[in-house]
Design a protein around this motif. Sequence first.
Motif, mmCIF file in Angstrom:
data_model
loop_
_atom_site.group_PDB
_atom_site.id
_atom_site.type_symbol
_atom_site.label_atom_id
_atom_site.label_comp_id
_atom_site.label_asym_id
_atom_site.label_seq_id
_atom_site.Cartn_x
_atom_site.Cartn_y
_atom_site.Cartn_z
ATOM 1 N N ASP A 187 28.745 10.169 -64.010
ATOM 2 C CA ASP A 187 27.391 9.977 -63.482
ATOM 3 C C ASP A 187 26.386 11.273 -64.021
ATOM 4 O OD1 ASP A 187 25.230 10.219 -61.914
ATOM 5 O OD2 ASP A 187 26.559 10.347 -59.942
ATOM 6 N N PRO A 188 25.255 11.257 -64.593
ATOM 7 C CA PRO A 188 24.715 12.113 -65.186
ATOM 8 C C PRO A 188 23.929 13.060 -64.025
ATOM 9 C CG PRO A 188 23.213 10.212 -65.138
ATOM 10 C CD PRO A 188 24.658 9.825 -64.765
ATOM 11 N N THR A 189 23.990 12.654 -62.652
ATOM 12 C CA THR A 189 23.766 13.379 -61.613
ATOM 13 C C THR A 189 24.392 13.341 -60.562
ATOM 14 O OG1 THR A 189 21.301 12.419 -62.310
ATOM 15 C CG2 THR A 189 21.618 13.734 -60.276
ATOM 16 N N PRO A 190 25.693 14.398 -60.683
ATOM 17 C CA PRO A 190 26.575 14.586 -59.844
ATOM 18 C C PRO A 190 26.230 15.034 -58.518
ATOM 19 C CG PRO A 190 27.138 15.928 -61.444
ATOM 20 C CD PRO A 190 25.843 15.257 -61.963
ATOM 21 N N PRO A 191 26.850 15.038 -57.129
ATOM 22 C CA PRO A 191 26.299 15.553 -56.249
ATOM 23 C C PRO A 191 26.401 17.170 -56.581
ATOM 24 C CG PRO A 191 28.229 13.985 -55.490
ATOM 25 C CD PRO A 191 28.060 14.276 -57.047
ATOM 26 N N LEU A 192 25.076 17.847 -55.568
ATOM 27 C CA LEU A 192 25.001 19.047 -55.627
ATOM 28 C C LEU A 192 26.298 19.941 -55.159
ATOM 29 C CD1 LEU A 192 21.387 19.368 -54.145
ATOM 30 C CD2 LEU A 192 21.950 19.712 -56.586
ATOM 31 N N ILE A 193 26.513 21.232 -55.742
ATOM 32 C CA ILE A 193 27.783 21.841 -55.235
ATOM 33 C C ILE A 193 27.242 22.762 -54.439
ATOM 34 C CG2 ILE A 193 29.131 23.621 -56.309
ATOM 35 C CD1 ILE A 193 28.959 22.429 -59.043
ATOM 36 N N GLU A 194 28.029 22.816 -53.061
ATOM 37 C CA GLU A 194 27.431 23.740 -52.064
ATOM 38 C C GLU A 194 27.993 24.783 -51.784
ATOM 39 O OE1 GLU A 194 27.597 23.095 -47.083
ATOM 40 O OE2 GLU A 194 27.068 21.300 -48.095
ATOM 41 N N PRO A 195 27.434 25.936 -51.797
ATOM 42 C CA PRO A 195 28.165 27.211 -51.712
ATOM 43 C C PRO A 195 28.778 27.421 -50.416
ATOM 44 C CG PRO A 195 25.728 27.450 -52.422
ATOM 45 C CD PRO A 195 25.947 25.849 -52.044
ATOM 46 N N VAL A 196 29.530 28.402 -50.192
ATOM 47 C CA VAL A 196 30.327 28.687 -48.816
ATOM 48 C C VAL A 196 29.993 30.258 -48.664
ATOM 49 C CG1 VAL A 196 32.300 28.940 -47.677
ATOM 50 C CG2 VAL A 196 31.970 27.045 -49.311
ATOM 51 N N LEU A 197 29.623 30.570 -47.378
ATOM 52 C CA LEU A 197 29.031 32.014 -47.238
ATOM 53 C C LEU A 197 30.568 32.690 -46.984
ATOM 54 C CD1 LEU A 197 26.957 33.895 -46.565
ATOM 55 C CD2 LEU A 197 27.072 33.279 -44.142
ATOM 56 N N ALA A 198 30.345 34.063 -47.590
ATOM 57 C CA ALA A 198 31.645 34.874 -47.689
ATOM 58 C C ALA A 198 31.004 35.939 -46.714
ATOM 59 C CB ALA A 198 32.026 35.396 -48.809
ATOM 60 N N VAL A 199 31.256 35.997 -45.614
ATOM 61 C CA VAL A 199 30.850 37.081 -44.471
ATOM 62 C C VAL A 199 31.844 38.417 -44.686
ATOM 63 C CG1 VAL A 199 30.195 37.628 -42.098
ATOM 64 C CG2 VAL A 199 30.207 35.433 -42.825
ATOM 65 N N ARG A 200 31.067 39.291 -44.995
ATOM 66 C CA ARG A 200 32.004 40.811 -45.281
ATOM 67 C C ARG A 200 31.147 41.809 -44.460
ATOM 68 N NH1 ARG A 200 32.079 38.857 -50.990
ATOM 69 N NH2 ARG A 200 34.064 37.542 -51.379
ATOM 70 N N ALA A 201 31.261 42.877 -44.871
ATOM 71 C CA ALA A 201 30.724 44.244 -44.226
ATOM 72 C C ALA A 201 29.446 44.613 -44.313
ATOM 73 C CB ALA A 201 31.717 45.444 -44.579
ATOM 74 N N SER A 202 28.617 44.143 -45.146
ATOM 75 C CA SER A 202 27.217 44.492 -45.447
ATOM 76 C C SER A 202 26.279 43.854 -44.440
ATOM 77 C CB SER A 202 26.745 44.241 -46.896
ATOM 78 O OG SER A 202 26.560 42.734 -47.089
#
Length: 650
Positions: free
Chosen positions: A316-331
């Motif tokens: 498939d030339p247009t695969p699904p978008l890759i979804e980021p995952v939020l990494a919650v840290r100390a900032s």
Amino acid sequence: MTQNGWTRTASTIAEVAHAAGVSRATVSRVMNGRATVDPELAARVREVAEQLHYRPSNTARSLSLGRTNTVAVVVPDLANPMFQQVLRGVASAAAEEGYRVLVADTAEHAADEERIALDARLRCDALVLVSPRMPEQTLRALLPEIRPVVVVNRAADGTTPTLAIDYAAGIDQIVEHLTGLGHRHLLYLAGPTDSASHGARLDALRVAAARREDVRLSERPTGSSVEAGYAAAQDVLASRATAIVAYNDLVAFGLLARLNELGVAVPGDVSITGFDDIELARFATPSLTTATVPQAELGRQAWAHLRSLVGSETLDPTPPLIEPVLAVRASTGPVPPAARLGRRAASDPVEPEVPHLTAAAWTSEKGAYLLSGAARDGAAVPLVRYVSGERLPRVHAPRPYLHPVHSAAGTALTETSPVDHRHHYGVSMAVPVVNGTNYWGGRTFVRDEGPTLLPNHGRQVSSGTRVDDDGATLVDAVEWCDERDRPLLTEDRRLSAAPLADGRGYVLRWSSVLHAAHGPLRIESPGTNGRPSAGYGGIFWRLPSADVTTVLGAGLVGEEAVHGSLSPWLAFVQRREGATTTVLLVQDPARLRPWFARVAEYVGAGPALAWDTVVDVTEGDRLEVGLAAVVVDRALGADEAGRLAAQAWG
């Protein structure tokens, strides 16, 4: 090779053909892996070639086969670790199939990209264009000339294989996280104007802000480098924004460095988020909250599509978008109290409106679990987030924890990885020493030596988290592993919640059973190892600081009085500009333990498992641990605290 003082050049194809008794064409077909040669004959040719140390010429092979077994990766800035990881993914996957990778760096010069891509294509079989900066019209005209090609981080055209990140989803997670902490003025430090990913992030930020009437979004042209973030610090402070969304992690790093030099507290004065989650993000000071993009996996997927093109396969030339995952840290942390007050008109009431809660339920949420309350008007009220903690640095003793914990009115009541104790994480089960392994994080207190940093940090691993049938109880099976990742004990953990009878707050209960399933357990603390009044360890709640914090116990007032006491409950009453809250911590009345409590140095408390005496659990036996918290948006006096405490475990 060298024999009897004379040097011989490498064997030729003619010598191999003569020794094997075949033609040069047959040798060529065998060495190029053609299947048209009789297997026995092919085996003889390969044996002779090995004896004569014959190696086919890559140049000759390329001319013969019409390919170079080389692909090129064109990136805008090789100094950016994001692009380094994508390159690593392509290279490692390509190497498995005998391909080499050339790299071309355009140094963020969009005008040079077309020429560089064309030049690279002449030297290889196919291209990967990573985040090309050239205008859309130029890119679309170029692609037919350089095929086969895979594009990363641009809009798909339906023909060229294109891998892209769902930047809108990543930005939504960042905005949701920041607004959940009370931030209403966000500043975006913009990336390069010719970057498609910058445009996608900016569009998503504008949409997210527009959906929230009380959120204000400011924008500042910045760039993509550490230096750009460093230079933006004064403008950041002048903006008076309480939360910064940096274009990428590098910009965030530069800003963190300069704010640290200026004495600005992060997240005490301002919260900062990045994007990409490059390898160093969790090692920043403080560790960086950022949207995680699977960079190396992106490179491997790019190779898979490129290989299919070279091999005339179909993907498939247009695969699904890759979804980021939020990494919650100390900032990131709660909005500063002064900023909360600044959002109100002088005539407005200081205390926030408190929704009337009618129910509470857990739901799964992108790698975490969220406890939400149901308000009388039907609105969902975010209360608690339970995260696995698997991404914590090993020196912090990775473990599942609760953060943020909010009051019903939205006041944040937990802190993670603060400057004073980087290994404190919201509400967690943290024990300094179990069979010599540190599950607290940081230094281990050693008798006659004091706090000592040892390589003895274990980790707690969630192995079966689920929501019980009632929806209000989260069940987790936690494996405690030692510093060598060997199982030490197992824990059955249950987190349940319910509104108070009057709907003006809620109670959160944590119940754990520790099983000595892998042998006997010995639980220690600094208190048992010679440090007076330092018997901490167990369920520990780290609170944020406030303008005024008062701690109460049953007939007790102040840190000195409650610390080490066997009071059945302990209440932190905190006053901030615009909010007053009480966190009432209540022990299981069946098993009271001394309180470890702090107010002056920092705010936190928990019942101590091993206050001044070592706790031994025989193999096959178990240890029960529990703590309830009543959370309300008002100041509790001793009498009301005592009444609510009596109901907390009912």
